[in-house]
Design a protein around this motif. Structure first.
Motif, PDB file in Angstrom:
ATOM      1  N   GLY A 162       7.440  18.220  -6.847  1.00  0.00           N
ATOM      2  CA  GLY A 162       7.972  17.294  -5.859  1.00  0.00           C
ATOM      3  C   GLY A 162       7.142  16.020  -5.808  1.00  0.00           C
ATOM      4  N   HIS A 163       7.719  14.976  -5.244  1.00  0.00           N
ATOM      5  CA  HIS A 163       7.021  13.705  -5.065  1.00  0.00           C
ATOM      6  C   HIS A 163       7.354  13.172  -3.678  1.00  0.00           C
ATOM      7  CE1 HIS A 163       7.641  14.197  -9.434  1.00  0.00           C
ATOM      8  NE2 HIS A 163       6.458  13.621  -9.557  1.00  0.00           N
ATOM      9  N   TYR A 164       6.317  12.949  -2.858  1.00  0.00           N
ATOM     10  CA  TYR A 164       6.479  12.452  -1.496  1.00  0.00           C
ATOM     11  C   TYR A 164       5.608  11.211  -1.344  1.00  0.00           C
ATOM     12  CZ  TYR A 164       8.279  17.201  -0.694  1.00  0.00           C
ATOM     13  OH  TYR A 164       8.986  18.372  -0.763  1.00  0.00           O
ATOM     14  N   LYS A 165       6.163  10.141  -0.812  1.00  0.00           N
ATOM     15  CA  LYS A 165       5.381   8.915  -0.697  1.00  0.00           C
ATOM     16  C   LYS A 165       5.753   8.131   0.553  1.00  0.00           C
ATOM     17  CE  LYS A 165       6.816   7.825  -4.742  1.00  0.00           C
ATOM     18  NZ  LYS A 165       6.910   7.149  -6.060  1.00  0.00           N
ATOM     19  N   VAL A 166       4.755   7.480   1.145  1.00  0.00           N
ATOM     20  CA  VAL A 166       4.945   6.568   2.267  1.00  0.00           C
ATOM     21  C   VAL A 166       4.195   5.289   1.935  1.00  0.00           C
ATOM     22  CG1 VAL A 166       5.273   8.361   4.006  1.00  0.00           C
ATOM     23  CG2 VAL A 166       2.954   7.535   3.511  1.00  0.00           C
ATOM     24  N   GLY A 167       4.709   4.180   2.427  1.00  0.00           N
ATOM     25  CA  GLY A 167       4.048   2.921   2.126  1.00  0.00           C
ATOM     26  C   GLY A 167       4.522   1.798   3.011  1.00  0.00           C
ATOM     27  N   ALA A 168       3.843   0.665   2.878  1.00  0.00           N
ATOM     28  CA  ALA A 168       4.195  -0.534   3.635  1.00  0.00           C
ATOM     29  C   ALA A 168       3.729  -1.745   2.838  1.00  0.00           C
ATOM     30  CB  ALA A 168       3.554  -0.521   5.017  1.00  0.00           C
ATOM     31  N   VAL A 169       4.300  -2.895   3.157  1.00  0.00           N
ATOM     32  CA  VAL A 169       3.935  -4.125   2.467  1.00  0.00           C
ATOM     33  C   VAL A 169       3.911  -5.280   3.468  1.00  0.00           C
ATOM     34  CG1 VAL A 169       6.339  -4.620   1.822  1.00  0.00           C
ATOM     35  CG2 VAL A 169       4.467  -5.663   0.512  1.00  0.00           C
ATOM     36  N   LEU A 170       2.951  -6.168   3.301  1.00  0.00           N
ATOM     37  CA  LEU A 170       2.849  -7.405   4.078  1.00  0.00           C
ATOM     38  C   LEU A 170       3.051  -8.576   3.134  1.00  0.00           C
ATOM     39  CD1 LEU A 170       2.053  -8.959   6.732  1.00  0.00           C
ATOM     40  CD2 LEU A 170      -0.298  -8.931   5.834  1.00  0.00           C
ATOM     41  N   MET A 171       3.866  -9.564   3.550  1.00  0.00           N
ATOM     42  CA  MET A 171       4.100 -10.738   2.718  1.00  0.00           C
ATOM     43  C   MET A 171       3.792 -12.000   3.507  1.00  0.00           C
ATOM     44  SD  MET A 171       7.432 -12.015   0.585  1.00  0.00           S
ATOM     45  CE  MET A 171       8.246 -12.696   2.026  1.00  0.00           C
ATOM     46  N   PHE A 210       9.663   5.507   3.204  1.00  0.00           N
ATOM     47  CA  PHE A 210       9.354   6.909   2.930  1.00  0.00           C
ATOM     48  C   PHE A 210      10.337   7.362   1.854  1.00  0.00           C
ATOM     49  CE2 PHE A 210      10.952  11.271   3.513  1.00  0.00           C
ATOM     50  CZ  PHE A 210       9.809  11.972   3.152  1.00  0.00           C
ATOM     51  N   MET A 211       9.837   8.038   0.820  1.00  0.00           N
ATOM     52  CA  MET A 211      10.669   8.530  -0.268  1.00  0.00           C
ATOM     53  C   MET A 211      10.204   9.915  -0.685  1.00  0.00           C
ATOM     54  SD  MET A 211      10.925   5.198  -2.761  1.00  0.00           S
ATOM     55  CE  MET A 211      11.850   3.737  -2.287  1.00  0.00           C
ATOM     56  N   MET A 212      11.143  10.734  -1.116  1.00  0.00           N
ATOM     57  CA  MET A 212      10.763  12.045  -1.625  1.00  0.00           C
ATOM     58  C   MET A 212      11.801  12.566  -2.598  1.00  0.00           C
ATOM     59  SD  MET A 212      12.934  14.630  -0.360  1.00  0.00           S
ATOM     60  CE  MET A 212      11.954  16.098  -0.226  1.00  0.00           C
ATOM     61  N   ASP A 213      11.334  13.387  -3.532  1.00  0.00           N
ATOM     62  CA  ASP A 213      12.220  14.199  -4.366  1.00  0.00           C
ATOM     63  C   ASP A 213      11.555  15.544  -4.554  1.00  0.00           C
ATOM     64  OD1 ASP A 213      10.842  14.306  -7.206  1.00  0.00           O
ATOM     65  OD2 ASP A 213      10.778  12.201  -6.617  1.00  0.00           O
ATOM     66  N   GLN A 214      12.357  16.588  -4.569  1.00  0.00           N
ATOM     67  CA  GLN A 214      11.834  17.940  -4.667  1.00  0.00           C
ATOM     68  C   GLN A 214      12.777  18.808  -5.474  1.00  0.00           C
ATOM     69  OE1 GLN A 214       8.822  19.433  -3.403  1.00  0.00           O
ATOM     70  NE2 GLN A 214       9.597  20.922  -4.890  1.00  0.00           N
ATOM     71  N   GLN A 215      12.251  19.451  -6.506  1.00  0.00           N
ATOM     72  CA  GLN A 215      13.061  20.430  -7.238  1.00  0.00           C
ATOM     73  C   GLN A 215      13.178  21.687  -6.386  1.00  0.00           C
ATOM     74  OE1 GLN A 215      12.314  20.713 -11.391  1.00  0.00           O
ATOM     75  NE2 GLN A 215      13.365  22.664 -11.651  1.00  0.00           N
ATOM     76  N   LEU A 216      14.411  22.150  -6.194  1.00  0.00           N
ATOM     77  CA  LEU A 216      14.681  23.261  -5.294  1.00  0.00           C
ATOM     78  C   LEU A 216      14.847  24.587  -6.018  1.00  0.00           C
ATOM     79  CD1 LEU A 216      17.241  21.529  -2.907  1.00  0.00           C
ATOM     80  CD2 LEU A 216      14.763  21.720  -2.633  1.00  0.00           C
ATOM     81  N   PHE A 256       0.861  -1.181   0.000  1.00  0.00           N
ATOM     82  CA  PHE A 256       0.000   0.000   0.000  1.00  0.00           C
ATOM     83  C   PHE A 256       0.895   1.228   0.000  1.00  0.00           C
ATOM     84  CE2 PHE A 256      -1.896   3.575   2.239  1.00  0.00           C
ATOM     85  CZ  PHE A 256      -3.055   3.771   1.506  1.00  0.00           C
ATOM     86  N   GLU A 257       0.509   2.246  -0.768  1.00  0.00           N
ATOM     87  CA  GLU A 257       1.313   3.463  -0.844  1.00  0.00           C
ATOM     88  C   GLU A 257       0.418   4.676  -1.028  1.00  0.00           C
ATOM     89  OE1 GLU A 257       5.351   3.746  -2.915  1.00  0.00           O
ATOM     90  OE2 GLU A 257       4.022   4.737  -4.364  1.00  0.00           O
ATOM     91  N   ALA A 258       0.784   5.773  -0.344  1.00  0.00           N
ATOM     92  CA  ALA A 258       0.119   7.056  -0.505  1.00  0.00           C
ATOM     93  C   ALA A 258       1.144   8.068  -0.984  1.00  0.00           C
ATOM     94  CB  ALA A 258      -0.508   7.515   0.811  1.00  0.00           C
ATOM     95  N   GLY A 259       0.782   8.856  -1.990  1.00  0.00           N
ATOM     96  CA  GLY A 259       1.714   9.815  -2.562  1.00  0.00           C
ATOM     97  C   GLY A 259       1.136  11.213  -2.657  1.00  0.00           C
ATOM     98  N   TRP A 260       1.992  12.201  -2.467  1.00  0.00           N
ATOM     99  CA  TRP A 260       1.646  13.618  -2.623  1.00  0.00           C
ATOM    100  C   TRP A 260       2.619  14.197  -3.629  1.00  0.00           C
ATOM    101  CZ3 TRP A 260       3.787  18.081   0.639  1.00  0.00           C
ATOM    102  CH2 TRP A 260       3.130  19.291   0.328  1.00  0.00           C
ATOM    103  N   GLU A 261       2.093  14.870  -4.671  1.00  0.00           N
ATOM    104  CA  GLU A 261       2.905  15.351  -5.773  1.00  0.00           C
ATOM    105  C   GLU A 261       2.660  16.837  -6.018  1.00  0.00           C
ATOM    106  OE1 GLU A 261       2.871  11.223  -8.336  1.00  0.00           O
ATOM    107  OE2 GLU A 261       1.200  12.603  -8.567  1.00  0.00           O
TER     108      GLU A 261
END
Length: 483
Positions: free
Chosen positions: A294-303, A337-343, A280-285
């Motif tokens: 920018g791209h900001y995302k958080v997520g988790a996985v169950l196996m 948690f991952m992010m990239d942002q143009q500065l 599952f992942e939620a992203g804000w762009e």
């Protein structure tokens, strides 16, 4: 190739980067491998448009952009075909650790030829919102990191997983787009990492701890990352222009990178499926000031597939001491948690500027090889006025091994000749604690559809071990978008 010769080639390439005439637009992160990630990272248009059904296919600038007229004809009718080659060279300029006869100071070359075929079935048969996507690769070569004892992070990301065949199936799936691109449903042969924990920016680099995705994301052998794929499906919704929510289900299939089961990618053996992965992942762009995306995302996985404990047996004791097999654990997990942002922009051009990336990935410490990984990177595009599409990059990754791995290594080192499971896991020759990789590169656009990227890699504690000497490499990555 000697280190002096390699150094000279790198300096010549750098001078060419700085003084060669500018070429038309083509960047390292706009390629066939990044097509699924680009589709994830593209926000909705400013105004709601319910006429959007199948989002436009991506067509990178190429050496033969129209395919001698044939591709232009096909694209007007809903068929998009791409063909490219990526080649990655790396050679050590430092000597390996003494005392290991099989280690050497050497160089390697690896690469792939990739093909992508997108079909808009709404345009062809009137199937509203439906498209199919197929990617195949043919991979070749080897990677230099194993020559000096590192098995954690490839010096060339394009090594392995492709079966050493001309055509290896990567993905083949259908995608339905609904409600003006606010809902996307996909199913078929899919790679989990093509949609989750992903970014097209990662492959501005060559080393495997960064390119594709940070290596901790594919720490478990059941994770389907490029060029591996499994049966699966995902659904992604965009409740607001800059926000997406997505989830999926992917088969936890054994041996997806092995020759025996998946040499060509066309062998569909259900007997090797042992569970399921549920990410599952939620992203804000956001786009700040209408010019800094920018791209900001958080997520988790169950196996649910059983995975071997890295220290204990079924009784809870160290398996090295009892001689029993490691315990098999179900319901393992990961998070990120991952992010990239143009500065900033260069020369008032939104497509040129400085991007900052960072992230943190965590895995279930009882079964992982990498308990966690963090990374940081800077990507600067068009820093020189006359070179609008050249790209400078610097990236640093840090990986931490869990205590279970360290304890198992220590027990085996102290009694490896008498222990029933005396061979070291993960190709270790010492205790694996933590590892880091640094890469610095500069990508130059030589001509239409052609990129040459000289680079420097530095491996700190190869294989996570303090008994191995740090290794420095010079290399060169090239990408040719043919069609």
């Amino acid at each position: 190739m000697g280190s002096a010769c390699m150094t000279l080639l790198a300096l010549m390439a750098l001078l060419f980067c700085l003084f060669a005439p500018a070429a038309r637009a083509q960047v390292m992160d706009n390629n066939i491998e990044a097509q699924p990630e680009i589709r994830v990272a593209t926000p909705l248009p400013p105004k709601r448009d319910d006429d959007i059904t199948v989002p436009a296919f991506n067509t990178p600038q190429a050496v033969f952009p129209t395919g001698f007229g044939a591709l232009s004809w096909l694209r007007k009718r809903g068929v998009n075909y791409l063909l490219s080659n990526t080649n990655e060279f790396a050679g050590a300029i430092t000597k390996p650790t003494k005392g290991f006869p099989t280690y050497k100071q050497g160089a390697s070359n690896a690469g792939q030829t990739a093909m992508s075929l997108d079909v808009n079935w709404e345009q062809i048969l009137g199937m509203r919102g439906f498209a199919t996507h197929v990617i195949t690769v043919g991979r070749y070569g080897t990677t230099a990191n194993r020559m000096f004892g590192d098995w954690l992070n490839h010096a060339s990301e394009d090594y392995g997983g492709g079966g050493n065949v001309v055509v290896h199936l990567v993905t083949a799936y259908g995608e339905e787009t609904l409600f003006g691109a606010r809902l996307s449903i996909a199913a078929g042969r899919l790679g989990e990492m093509a949609n989750f924990e992903s970014s097209p920016l990662f492959c501005n680099f060559q080393n495997g701890s960064m390119c594709g995705r940070p290596k901790a994301a594919t720490d478990n052998p059941y994770v389907s990352g490029y060029p591996g794929a499994v049966w699966g499906g995902r659904i992604r919704g965009r409740p607001q222009r800059f926000i997406y929510l997505q989830t999926g289900a992917y088969a936890a299939e054994e041996g997806i990178y092995g020759v025996a089961q998946h040499r060509t990618g066309f062998k569909y053996n259900g007997a090797t499926i042992h569970g399921v992965r549920l990410p599952f992942e939620a992203g804000w762009e956001p786009v700040f000031q209408n010019k800094f995306p920018g791209h900001y995302k958080v997520g988790a996985v169950l196996m649910t597939a059983p995975t071997a404990d890295n220290y204990r047996d079924a009784s809870g004791q160290p398996y090295v001491l009892t001689g029993r097999k490691p315990a098999m654990k179900r319901n393992t997990y990961g998070a990120w948690f991952m992010m990239d942002q143009q500065l900033l922009n260069h020369y008032h051009d939104k497509k040129r500027g400085l991007i900052f990336m960072t992230g943190f990935l965590y895995n279930d410490a009882s079964v992982a090889l990498r308990e966690w990984e963090t990374y940081a990177a800077l990507i600067d595009r068009g820093i020189f006025r006359s070179r609008p599409y050249d790209t400078f990059g610097i990236a640093f990754t840090y990986e931490r091994m869990p205590h279970g791995v360290q304890r198992t290594d220590a027990l085996l080192l102290h009694g490896r000749h008498s222990a029933p499971y005396g061979s070291m896991p993960n190709h270790a020759t010492g205790i694996q604690r933590h590892a880091s990789v640094l890469e610095v590169n500069y990508a130059v656009h030589v001509a239409r559809g052609i990129i040459v990227q000289p680079l420097f890699e530095y491996f700190v504690r190869p294989n996570g071990q303090g008994n191995l000497r740090n290794a420095a490499l010079l290399g060169c990555k090239t990408m040719v978008e043919i069609f």
